[in-house]
Design a protein around this motif. Structure first.
Motif, PDB file in Angstrom:
ATOM      1  N   PRO A  29      -5.756   5.824  36.965  1.00  0.00           N
ATOM      2  CA  PRO A  29      -5.770   5.452  35.550  1.00  0.00           C
ATOM      3  C   PRO A  29      -6.881   4.447  35.242  1.00  0.00           C
ATOM      4  O   PRO A  29      -6.904   3.334  35.775  1.00  0.00           O
ATOM      5  CB  PRO A  29      -4.384   4.843  35.331  1.00  0.00           C
ATOM      6  CG  PRO A  29      -4.008   4.292  36.668  1.00  0.00           C
ATOM      7  CD  PRO A  29      -4.653   5.172  37.695  1.00  0.00           C
ATOM      8  N   VAL A  30      -7.795   4.843  34.382  1.00  0.00           N
ATOM      9  CA  VAL A  30      -8.868   3.949  33.953  1.00  0.00           C
ATOM     10  C   VAL A  30      -9.478   4.527  32.682  1.00  0.00           C
ATOM     11  O   VAL A  30      -9.598   5.746  32.535  1.00  0.00           O
ATOM     12  CB  VAL A  30      -9.939   3.785  35.065  1.00  0.00           C
ATOM     13  CG1 VAL A  30     -10.626   5.103  35.379  1.00  0.00           C
ATOM     14  CG2 VAL A  30     -10.963   2.718  34.691  1.00  0.00           C
ATOM     15  N   ALA A  31      -9.843   3.656  31.751  1.00  0.00           N
ATOM     16  CA  ALA A  31     -10.563   4.084  30.550  1.00  0.00           C
ATOM     17  C   ALA A  31     -12.019   4.317  30.934  1.00  0.00           C
ATOM     18  O   ALA A  31     -12.703   3.394  31.399  1.00  0.00           O
ATOM     19  CB  ALA A  31     -10.454   3.027  29.462  1.00  0.00           C
ATOM     20  N   ALA A  43     -14.498  -1.438  34.831  1.00  0.00           N
ATOM     21  CA  ALA A  43     -13.231  -0.963  35.391  1.00  0.00           C
ATOM     22  C   ALA A  43     -13.425   0.336  36.160  1.00  0.00           C
ATOM     23  O   ALA A  43     -12.801   0.544  37.210  1.00  0.00           O
ATOM     24  CB  ALA A  43     -12.203  -0.769  34.269  1.00  0.00           C
ATOM     25  N   VAL A  44     -14.285   1.209  35.657  1.00  0.00           N
ATOM     26  CA  VAL A  44     -14.576   2.460  36.367  1.00  0.00           C
ATOM     27  C   VAL A  44     -15.218   2.156  37.716  1.00  0.00           C
ATOM     28  O   VAL A  44     -14.847   2.741  38.749  1.00  0.00           O
ATOM     29  CB  VAL A  44     -15.489   3.365  35.516  1.00  0.00           C
ATOM     30  CG1 VAL A  44     -15.998   4.548  36.337  1.00  0.00           C
ATOM     31  CG2 VAL A  44     -14.748   3.861  34.286  1.00  0.00           C
ATOM     32  N   ALA A  45     -16.178   1.260  37.733  1.00  0.00           N
ATOM     33  CA  ALA A  45     -16.835   0.907  38.998  1.00  0.00           C
ATOM     34  C   ALA A  45     -15.843   0.332  39.995  1.00  0.00           C
ATOM     35  O   ALA A  45     -15.880   0.658  41.190  1.00  0.00           O
ATOM     36  CB  ALA A  45     -17.964  -0.090  38.730  1.00  0.00           C
ATOM     37  N   ALA A  46     -14.923  -0.504  39.517  1.00  0.00           N
ATOM     38  CA  ALA A  46     -13.916  -1.083  40.406  1.00  0.00           C
ATOM     39  C   ALA A  46     -12.979  -0.014  40.934  1.00  0.00           C
ATOM     40  O   ALA A  46     -12.631  -0.001  42.127  1.00  0.00           O
ATOM     41  CB  ALA A  46     -13.138  -2.166  39.670  1.00  0.00           C
ATOM     42  N   ALA A  47     -12.565   0.911  40.072  1.00  0.00           N
ATOM     43  CA  ALA A  47     -11.649   1.965  40.498  1.00  0.00           C
ATOM     44  C   ALA A  47     -12.288   2.922  41.482  1.00  0.00           C
ATOM     45  O   ALA A  47     -11.599   3.526  42.309  1.00  0.00           O
ATOM     46  CB  ALA A  47     -11.149   2.735  39.268  1.00  0.00           C
ATOM     47  N   ALA A  48     -13.604   3.061  41.410  1.00  0.00           N
ATOM     48  CA  ALA A  48     -14.308   4.005  42.284  1.00  0.00           C
ATOM     49  C   ALA A  48     -14.669   3.412  43.640  1.00  0.00           C
ATOM     50  O   ALA A  48     -15.094   4.157  44.539  1.00  0.00           O
ATOM     51  CB  ALA A  48     -15.576   4.498  41.593  1.00  0.00           C
ATOM     52  N   GLN A  49     -14.501   2.111  43.821  1.00  0.00           N
ATOM     53  CA  GLN A  49     -14.948   1.458  45.052  1.00  0.00           C
ATOM     54  C   GLN A  49     -14.301   2.045  46.304  1.00  0.00           C
ATOM     55  O   GLN A  49     -14.926   2.111  47.370  1.00  0.00           O
ATOM     56  CB  GLN A  49     -14.689  -0.047  44.987  1.00  0.00           C
ATOM     57  CG  GLN A  49     -15.709  -0.812  44.175  1.00  0.00           C
ATOM     58  CD  GLN A  49     -15.460  -2.318  44.225  1.00  0.00           C
ATOM     59  OE1 GLN A  49     -14.381  -2.776  44.606  1.00  0.00           O
ATOM     60  NE2 GLN A  49     -16.463  -3.087  43.846  1.00  0.00           N
ATOM     61  N   SER A  50     -13.058   2.461  46.196  1.00  0.00           N
ATOM     62  CA  SER A  50     -12.336   2.948  47.377  1.00  0.00           C
ATOM     63  C   SER A  50     -12.644   4.417  47.691  1.00  0.00           C
ATOM     64  O   SER A  50     -12.178   4.926  48.719  1.00  0.00           O
ATOM     65  CB  SER A  50     -10.828   2.778  47.178  1.00  0.00           C
ATOM     66  OG  SER A  50     -10.383   3.559  46.072  1.00  0.00           O
ATOM     67  N   ILE A  51     -13.409   5.092  46.842  1.00  0.00           N
ATOM     68  CA  ILE A  51     -13.712   6.512  47.060  1.00  0.00           C
ATOM     69  C   ILE A  51     -14.993   6.604  47.882  1.00  0.00           C
ATOM     70  O   ILE A  51     -16.098   6.422  47.358  1.00  0.00           O
ATOM     71  CB  ILE A  51     -13.864   7.274  45.725  1.00  0.00           C
ATOM     72  CG1 ILE A  51     -12.606   7.102  44.865  1.00  0.00           C
ATOM     73  CG2 ILE A  51     -14.138   8.751  45.982  1.00  0.00           C
ATOM     74  CD1 ILE A  51     -12.730   7.712  43.477  1.00  0.00           C
TER      75      ILE A  51
END
Length: 229
Positions: free
Chosen positions: A58-60, A66-74
């Protein structure tokens, strides 16, 4: 000797909470570990209950930090399906600057930025980027100017990415109008009776995504065009 099967490839699908995105998730679930994107965790709850092996993402998409943070683990991504989008329709005379900005921001700029952020993970997997475009990305109709402009731009993004990243496969899918909640809103705005049989089903378009992903590696499905019969 124990033979360990390789893990399923990973696919990230944006706009996966309902409609076409959920149909794509159902189509890929048997063979892929799914990351399902939407603006909020609450929006994802129904599809995650249906597909419990999937992971919510979940991310806007227009909140770029926020997108960059959510993608860090991928670290590795086999398939990226850009499905999220908006359709705020209007004539040139009747459209505001905010309408143009929002439509192009969501349908084009956010797609470009998410792709850029995930390029290292896609390169690591020799991955596949699938962009859900529209018939409006091939022709512009009256009353659809900002939406068509965003989709023409999306096609250009795909064409450039295909040339810039030769280890990736990049597929643009151009479906005609699809039987979804968004379509119901569009038809209501047109003042017409909604007749679902006039439109493609979400499952048919999801099947086209599956066909693109399953194309053997010696083939590069660059564009798929679907029209209602």
């Amino acid at each position: 000797m124990t033979v360990t099967s390789p893990p399923n490839p990973t696919a990230l699908i944006t706009g996966a909470s309902r409609g076409l995105g959920a149909a794509i998730a159902r189509e890929l679930a048997p063979t892929h570990h799914l990351l399902l994107g939407a603006r909020s965790a609450d929006a994802l709850a129904p599809i995650l209950a249906e597909l419990p092996a999937a992971t919510g993402w979940p991310v806007a998409l227009t909140d770029y930090p926020a997108v960059a943070a959510a993608a860090q683990s991928i670290e590795r991504l086999d398939v990226l399906v850009h499905n999220a989008g908006v359709a705020d329709l209007g004539t040139v005379a009747g459209s505001s600057v905010d309408q143009w900005r929002t439509t192009i921001e969501v349908n084009l700029i956010a797609v470009a930025e998410l792709t850029r952020i995930l390029l290292p993970a896609l390169r690591a997997a020799n991955g596949h980027v699938v962009l859900i475009n529209s018939g409006a990305g091939l022709r512009a109709n009256a009353g659809w100017s900002s939406y068509a402009a965003s989709k023409f731009g999306l096609r250009a993004l795909a064409d450039a990415l295909r040339l810039e990243e030769p280890t990736l496969r990049v597929t643009s899918i151009f479906p005609g109008r699809i039987d979804t909640d968004m379509q119901r809103e569009i038809v209501a705005g047109e003042g017409r009776e909604y007749r679902p049989e006039e439109f493609l089903t979400a499952e048919t378009v999801a099947g086209a995504v599956r066909a693109a992903v399953d194309t053997p590696r010696d083939g590069h499905p660059t564009e798929i065009i679907l029209r209602p019969r």
